[in-house]
Motif scaffolding. Structure first.
Motif, PDB file in Angstrom:
ATOM      1  N   ASP A  83     -24.371   1.141   4.138  1.00  0.00           N
ATOM      2  CA  ASP A  83     -23.979   0.011   4.725  1.00  0.00           C
ATOM      3  C   ASP A  83     -22.652  -0.531   4.276  1.00  0.00           C
ATOM      4  O   ASP A  83     -22.290  -0.546   3.047  1.00  0.00           O
ATOM      5  CB  ASP A  83     -25.096  -1.164   4.161  1.00  0.00           C
ATOM      6  CG  ASP A  83     -26.466  -0.749   4.789  1.00  0.00           C
ATOM      7  OD1 ASP A  83     -26.452   0.000   5.564  1.00  0.00           O
ATOM      8  OD2 ASP A  83     -27.182  -1.594   4.466  1.00  0.00           O
ATOM      9  N   HIS A  85     -20.470  -4.144   3.990  1.00  0.00           N
ATOM     10  CA  HIS A  85     -20.264  -5.559   4.422  1.00  0.00           C
ATOM     11  C   HIS A  85     -19.021  -6.031   4.173  1.00  0.00           C
ATOM     12  O   HIS A  85     -18.244  -5.854   2.950  1.00  0.00           O
ATOM     13  CB  HIS A  85     -21.237  -6.379   3.514  1.00  0.00           C
ATOM     14  CG  HIS A  85     -21.149  -7.668   3.654  1.00  0.00           C
ATOM     15  ND1 HIS A  85     -21.616  -8.313   4.689  1.00  0.00           N
ATOM     16  CD2 HIS A  85     -20.498  -8.692   2.825  1.00  0.00           C
ATOM     17  CE1 HIS A  85     -21.549  -9.852   4.458  1.00  0.00           C
ATOM     18  NE2 HIS A  85     -20.800  -9.970   3.360  1.00  0.00           N
ATOM     19  N   GLU A  87     -16.289  -8.820   3.339  1.00  0.00           N
ATOM     20  CA  GLU A  87     -16.333  -9.949   2.837  1.00  0.00           C
ATOM     21  C   GLU A  87     -15.294 -10.948   3.225  1.00  0.00           C
ATOM     22  O   GLU A  87     -15.565 -12.034   3.346  1.00  0.00           O
ATOM     23  CB  GLU A  87     -16.366  -9.801   1.049  1.00  0.00           C
ATOM     24  CG  GLU A  87     -17.404  -9.061   0.590  1.00  0.00           C
ATOM     25  CD  GLU A  87     -17.228  -8.798  -0.731  1.00  0.00           C
ATOM     26  OE1 GLU A  87     -16.542  -9.763  -1.549  1.00  0.00           O
ATOM     27  OE2 GLU A  87     -17.871  -7.790  -1.333  1.00  0.00           O
ATOM     28  N   CYS A 130     -14.272  -4.824   0.530  1.00  0.00           N
ATOM     29  CA  CYS A 130     -15.580  -4.345   0.818  1.00  0.00           C
ATOM     30  C   CYS A 130     -15.703  -3.019  -0.216  1.00  0.00           C
ATOM     31  O   CYS A 130     -14.593  -2.771  -0.644  1.00  0.00           O
ATOM     32  CB  CYS A 130     -15.744  -3.966   2.252  1.00  0.00           C
ATOM     33  SG  CYS A 130     -14.796  -2.681   2.753  1.00  0.00           S
ATOM     34  N   ARG A 253     -19.278  -8.370  10.479  1.00  0.00           N
ATOM     35  CA  ARG A 253     -19.625  -8.551   9.031  1.00  0.00           C
ATOM     36  C   ARG A 253     -20.316  -7.459   8.606  1.00  0.00           C
ATOM     37  O   ARG A 253     -19.963  -7.053   6.974  1.00  0.00           O
ATOM     38  CB  ARG A 253     -20.550  -9.878   9.085  1.00  0.00           C
ATOM     39  CG  ARG A 253     -19.985 -11.249   8.926  1.00  0.00           C
ATOM     40  CD  ARG A 253     -19.029 -11.426   7.835  1.00  0.00           C
ATOM     41  NE  ARG A 253     -18.436 -12.718   7.823  1.00  0.00           N
ATOM     42  CZ  ARG A 253     -16.968 -13.171   7.602  1.00  0.00           C
ATOM     43  NH1 ARG A 253     -16.455 -12.131   6.940  1.00  0.00           N
ATOM     44  NH2 ARG A 253     -16.540 -14.386   7.413  1.00  0.00           N
ATOM     45  N   THR A 254     -21.131  -6.820   9.170  1.00  0.00           N
ATOM     46  CA  THR A 254     -21.752  -5.561   8.487  1.00  0.00           C
ATOM     47  C   THR A 254     -21.698  -4.377   9.539  1.00  0.00           C
ATOM     48  O   THR A 254     -21.975  -4.857  10.668  1.00  0.00           O
ATOM     49  CB  THR A 254     -23.043  -5.992   8.091  1.00  0.00           C
ATOM     50  OG1 THR A 254     -22.953  -7.057   7.276  1.00  0.00           O
ATOM     51  CG2 THR A 254     -23.962  -4.874   7.205  1.00  0.00           C
ATOM     52  N   ASP A 256     -24.481  -1.139   9.527  1.00  0.00           N
ATOM     53  CA  ASP A 256     -25.428  -0.678   9.000  1.00  0.00           C
ATOM     54  C   ASP A 256     -25.244   0.943   8.546  1.00  0.00           C
ATOM     55  O   ASP A 256     -24.290   1.551   9.075  1.00  0.00           O
ATOM     56  CB  ASP A 256     -26.956  -0.582   9.755  1.00  0.00           C
ATOM     57  CG  ASP A 256     -27.361  -2.267   9.812  1.00  0.00           C
ATOM     58  OD1 ASP A 256     -26.733  -2.909   9.106  1.00  0.00           O
ATOM     59  OD2 ASP A 256     -28.352  -2.311  10.329  1.00  0.00           O
ATOM     60  N   ARG A 345     -32.112  -5.718   6.118  1.00  0.00           N
ATOM     61  CA  ARG A 345     -30.724  -6.191   5.630  1.00  0.00           C
ATOM     62  C   ARG A 345     -30.946  -7.307   4.397  1.00  0.00           C
ATOM     63  O   ARG A 345     -30.081  -7.088   3.411  1.00  0.00           O
ATOM     64  CB  ARG A 345     -29.697  -6.845   6.718  1.00  0.00           C
ATOM     65  CG  ARG A 345     -29.295  -5.608   7.733  1.00  0.00           C
ATOM     66  CD  ARG A 345     -28.217  -6.195   8.562  1.00  0.00           C
ATOM     67  NE  ARG A 345     -28.294  -5.401   9.773  1.00  0.00           N
ATOM     68  CZ  ARG A 345     -28.802  -5.795  11.176  1.00  0.00           C
ATOM     69  NH1 ARG A 345     -29.591  -6.841  11.295  1.00  0.00           N
ATOM     70  NH2 ARG A 345     -28.951  -4.792  12.059  1.00  0.00           N
ATOM     71  N   LYS A 349     -29.772  -6.899   0.590  1.00  0.00           N
ATOM     72  CA  LYS A 349     -28.668  -7.847  -0.052  1.00  0.00           C
ATOM     73  C   LYS A 349     -29.411  -8.495  -0.960  1.00  0.00           C
ATOM     74  O   LYS A 349     -28.661  -8.793  -2.240  1.00  0.00           O
ATOM     75  CB  LYS A 349     -28.276  -8.717   1.189  1.00  0.00           C
ATOM     76  CG  LYS A 349     -27.308  -9.639   0.816  1.00  0.00           C
ATOM     77  CD  LYS A 349     -26.772 -10.619   1.866  1.00  0.00           C
ATOM     78  CE  LYS A 349     -25.697 -11.774   1.278  1.00  0.00           C
ATOM     79  NZ  LYS A 349     -25.511 -12.626   2.337  1.00  0.00           N
ATOM     80  N   SER A 353     -27.956  -5.457  -3.659  1.00  0.00           N
ATOM     81  CA  SER A 353     -26.738  -5.881  -3.756  1.00  0.00           C
ATOM     82  C   SER A 353     -26.541  -6.769  -4.827  1.00  0.00           C
ATOM     83  O   SER A 353     -25.285  -7.053  -5.436  1.00  0.00           O
ATOM     84  CB  SER A 353     -26.147  -6.538  -2.617  1.00  0.00           C
ATOM     85  OG  SER A 353     -26.326  -5.313  -1.531  1.00  0.00           O
TER      86      SER A 353
END
Length: 620
Positions: A83, A85, A87, A130, A253-254, A256, A345, A349, A353
Motif C-alpha cells: 500500500d 498512501h 500524504e 510517502c 490518496r492511496t 492498495d 484499509r 491504517k 501504520s
C-alpha cells in the motif's frame, strides 16, 4: 500553501526530529542504498501544477529497482508493491528526494524500502510524501539457474528493525489475497443496499477504456515494458474515471497493495480499463485492470489495482461525493468488495501504520482484523527488542534485568541463558497454559480460542500486588488489592532466516465474549513476550520483554529499584521448567532441528519459486 497544510508539515518535522533523537546514531553507509533527486518541472505536472502521481511512481520504481539490482548483482523484476498512501502533493519547482535500500533478502526475493520526501528550495523545508515497500525477485541466468541472494547485514538500529519486521510484512503479503474472500464468504462485512440511493450516478458513466502501444521509450533496460510506465498509465485512466463521478479534479490518496502478474514487451498493446467501484462519503474506490495482447494474440492479465481518490476544497478538506449505482451482477460484486477493502484499509491504517503508543491498548479482536493485529503484535516486540539504549539494572547468577526509558514509557528486559535447544524452549514457552507452573505472576491461564497454528487468545489471571507480594503496592489505582485479569493475543513465529530468533509476542485485546467481570480489575498489556536465540553448544538465550503499562508497573518497581529479586526467582523457575522438560521424542527433535536450520526453505522457497515462475521476464 494553506495554514492547515503548514501545520501538518510542522508537526511532521517535529516527529522526524524526535525519531532522529530516539535513533541516536548516524546513518550507516548501506551498500544497497540508492538516492534519486528530481526537480519537478511543468512537464511532470498536472493541471494544478502539482507532480503527477504517475511520474512519481516511475521514479519510485526506478530507484527501488536499482537498489535491488545493486544487491543482487543481476537483473531484477518487481513482484509486488505494498500500500502507498500519499500524504502531500508536490508542486512545480520543488525537489523530490527518493531513497531506496534493501531491507532484507530471502532466497530469490527481497524487500526494498522506499522513502519519498519533498524539499522546498526557497524555505529549506523538508517533509515526508510517502513510504513504500516493494518486493523484487531475481531473474534466472541464461543457463536457467536461480540467482540466490546473499543475506543483508543490518548495522543501525533502524536497519535492524526493518530487517526483523520485513519477515512479518512478508507474511501479511502472502495472506493478503485471502482476506477479502474470507470477509465476504463469512459475512463479516455488512452488505450495503446499493439500490436505495437517490440521485446516484450510474457506474457505467465512470467507465474508461484506453489502449496504449508499448514503444521503445516505454521499455526498461531489460527490454520489457517499464513497470513504472504501466502504473502511470493505470493512474491516468483511474483519474479519468474518478473525475467522471465527481465532475471535479480528484486527488489520489492511496494505492492498495498490488502484484505484477505477467510480462509485457515492446509491441504489445496495453488495454486499460477503469471504473468507480464504490463511493463513500468523502472518498471513492476506482478499480483498474491492465491487459497486454499482440494484434492476433489472446489477452494476458498484467496487473490490477485499487485506488482511493478524494476531492479537496480550497482549504484542503475532503468534499462530500455523490453516491454510485453499480451495474448488475459484476458491478454489484465490485460494490460489495469495495466495502470489504475499505474495512481492510481502516484496519491496516488503525493497527499497522500507527506508532505503538498511538494504538489503544486493547484493540477489539475479530477475525477480520486478526492478520493485522498479529502483525502489530510481533512487529512491536521486534522493534522493542531492537532498541539500543537498554541499561543493565541488576544481575544475579547470570540473570540480567535491563531497563529502557523513552519519554513517559518504561520498558524492561530479563535475559538468561539456558542449556536447552532453542526450538524446544520455544515449544515449551509458547504453551502459555503451562506458565502458572513456573511463574507466580500467573495464577491462571486459560485458552479462549485457537485462531490458527500461530495465534491464540488467552485469559490470564494475576494476583493483586498486595495479595501476591511480588511487588510494592506503590500504585494508588482503583484496582489496587484486587485480582487482575488480562485478555491476551499470543502470536508465535519461527525464524525466517539464520540469526533470527524464535518469537512469542503478547498484547492485550478485547473480546465481547469476555467483558470485564466483577471482582477482577481488567489489566492491559501493551507489548510483551519472549525472543529465543540459539547460541553455542545447543543452548538458548531467553529474553523476556515488557513495555510496562500502569497495571504491570507495580509488579516490577521493586525489582528495578534493586529492592527485590522476584524476577530472579521467576526466571530461575523458568530455567528449571525448561531444563526439566528438555528431553523430547526423537521425531519431534528432528522436526525442530529441520525447521530451525531450514527456515528459509519450506515457506520462503515456495513463494520465491512461484514468483520466479510467474515473473521470469516481467517488467520492473
Amino acid at each position: 500553501m494553506s495554514s492547515r497544510v503548514s501545520a501538518d508539515l510542522e508537526k511532521e518535522e517535529e516527529e522526524e526530529e524526535e525519531e532522529e533523537e530516539e535513533g541516536g546514531e548516524e546513518e550507516s553507509d548501506n551498500p544497497t542504498e540508492v538516492k534519486m533527486s528530481q526537480i519537478v518541472m511543468p512537464c511532470h505536472s498536472n493541471h494544478r501544477q502539482e507532480l503527477s502521481v504517475g511520474q512519481l511512481l516511475k521514479w519510485i520504481d526506478s530507484t527501488a529497482c536499482l537498489s535491488a539490482e545493486r544487491h543482487a548483482g543481476s537483473p531484477c523484476v518487481t513482484a509486488s508493491m505494498d500500500d502507498i498512501h500519499f500524504e502531500h502533493t508536490i508542486s512545480v519547482g520543488q525537489v523530490v528526494n527518493i531513497r531506496a535500500k534493501v531491507n532484507r533478502a530471502f532466497n530469490t526475493s527481497m524487500e526494498v524500502g522506499i522513502q519519498v520526501s519533498c524539499e522546498d528550495l526557497f524555505s529549506d523545508r523538508h517533509w515526508r510524501v510517502c513510504h513504500a515497500y516493494a518486493t523484487f525477485v531475481t531473474q534466472r541466468t541464461d543457463a536457467g539457474k536461480k540467482v540466490i541472494l546473499k543475506p543483508i547485514v543490518p548495522h543501525t538500529q533502524k536497519e535492524q528493525v526493518e530487517y526483523s519486521v520485513a519477515a512479518e510484512r512478508r507474511r501479511v503479503r502472502m495472506l493478503h489475497d485471502d482476506i477479502i474472500k474470507d470477509l465476504l464468504s463469512h459475512g463479516s462485512v455488512l452488505q450495503a443496499d446499493s439500490s436505495a440511493v437517490d440521485n446516484a450516478v450510474a457506474a457505467e458513466k465512470t467507465k474508461v477504456e484506453s489502449v496504449e502501444l508499448v514503444l521503445p521509450p516505454h521499455a526498461n533496460h531489460q527490454v520489457n515494458t517499464f513497470g513504472g510506465q504501466i502504473m502511470a498509465w493505470m493512474v491516468n485512466v483511474a483519474t479519468i474515471a474518478a473525475s467522471r463521478l465527481c465532475q471535479a479534479h480528484p486527488t489520489l490518496r492511496t494505492i492498495d497493495m498490488f502484484t505484477f502478474r505477467g510480462p509485457s514487451q515492446i509491441g504489445d498493446r496495453l488495454l486499460l480499463r477503469a471504473i468507480v467501484n464504490n463511493a463513500f462519503k468523502n472518498s471513492m474506490e476506482v478499480g483498474v485492470r491492465a491487459e497486454a495482447y499482440q494484434e492476433d494474440g489472446t489477452h494476458r492479465h498484467i496487473n490490477s489495482a485499487f485506488m482511493t481518490f478524494e476531492v479537496l476544497d480550497s482549504y484542503g478538506k475532503p468534499c462530500t461525493l455523490p453516491r454510485i449505482r453499480p451495474e448488475p451482477l459484476e458491478g454489484e460484486r465490485r460494490f460489495q468488495e469495495a466495502i470489504a477493502r475499505k474495512k481492510i484499509r481502516l484496519d491496516r491504517k488503525y493497527i499497522i501504520s500507527r506508532k505503538q503508543g498511538e494504538v489503544p491498548l486493547s484493540v477489539p479482536w475479530d477475525p477480520r482484523n486478526q492478520v493485522y493485529l498479529s502483525y502489530n503484535n510481533v512487529s512491536a516486540l521486534k522493534m522493542l527488542a531492537a532498541r539500543k539504549k537498554w541499561r543493565l539494572s541488576s544481575e544475579k547468577d547470570m540473570v540480567r534485568l535491563y531497563t529502557l526509558e523513552e519519554k513517559s514509557m518504561l520498558s524492561f528486559k530479563v535475559e538468561v541463558e539456558v542449556d536447552v535447544p532453542a526450538y524446544r524452549a520455544f515449544c515449551l514457552l509458547a504453551e502459555l497454559s503451562n506458565r502458572p507452573s513456573w511463574d507466580t505472576h500467573y495464577q491462571k491461564c486459560e485458552l479462549i480460542h485457537r485462531v490458527d497454528d500461530d495465534d491464540f487468545l488467552y485469559r490470564v489471571v494475576t494476583p493483586s500486588v498486595r495479595q501476591g507480594g511480588v511487588g510494592s503496592p506503590t500504585s494508588a489505582s482503583q484496582g489496587e488489592g484486587m485480582i487482575q485479569d488480562f485478555i491476551l493475543l499470543a502470536s508465535k513465529r519461527k525464524p525466517c532466516g539464520s540469526g533470527d530468533p524464535y518469537v512469542i509476542a503478547l498484547r492485550s485485546v478485547s473480546l465481547p465474549t469476555h467483558p470485564p467481570t466483577e471482582g477482577y480489575n481488567r489489566g492491559e498489556v501493551l507489548c510483551a513476550g519472549f525472543t529465543i536465540l540459539e547460541t553455542k553448544n545447543n543452548m538458548s538465550l531467553i529474553s523476556y520483554y515488557n513495555q510496562a503499562s500502569p497495571e504491570v508497573l507495580p509488579y516490577i518497581s521493586t525489582d528495578i529499584a534493586g529492592l527485590s529479586s522476584s524476577f530472579y526467582h521467576t526466571f530461575c523457575s523458568c530455567s528449571q521448567y525448561l531444563t526439566m522438560n528438555r528431553l523430547q521424542s526423537a521425531s519431534e527433535e528432528q522436526t525442530g532441528q529441520y525447521q530451525a536450520s531450514n527456515t528459509d526453505s519450506p515457506t520462503c522457497d515456495d513463494e520465491d519459486d512461484s514468483l520466479s515462475a510467474a515473473l521470469c521476464s516481467t517488467q520492473l
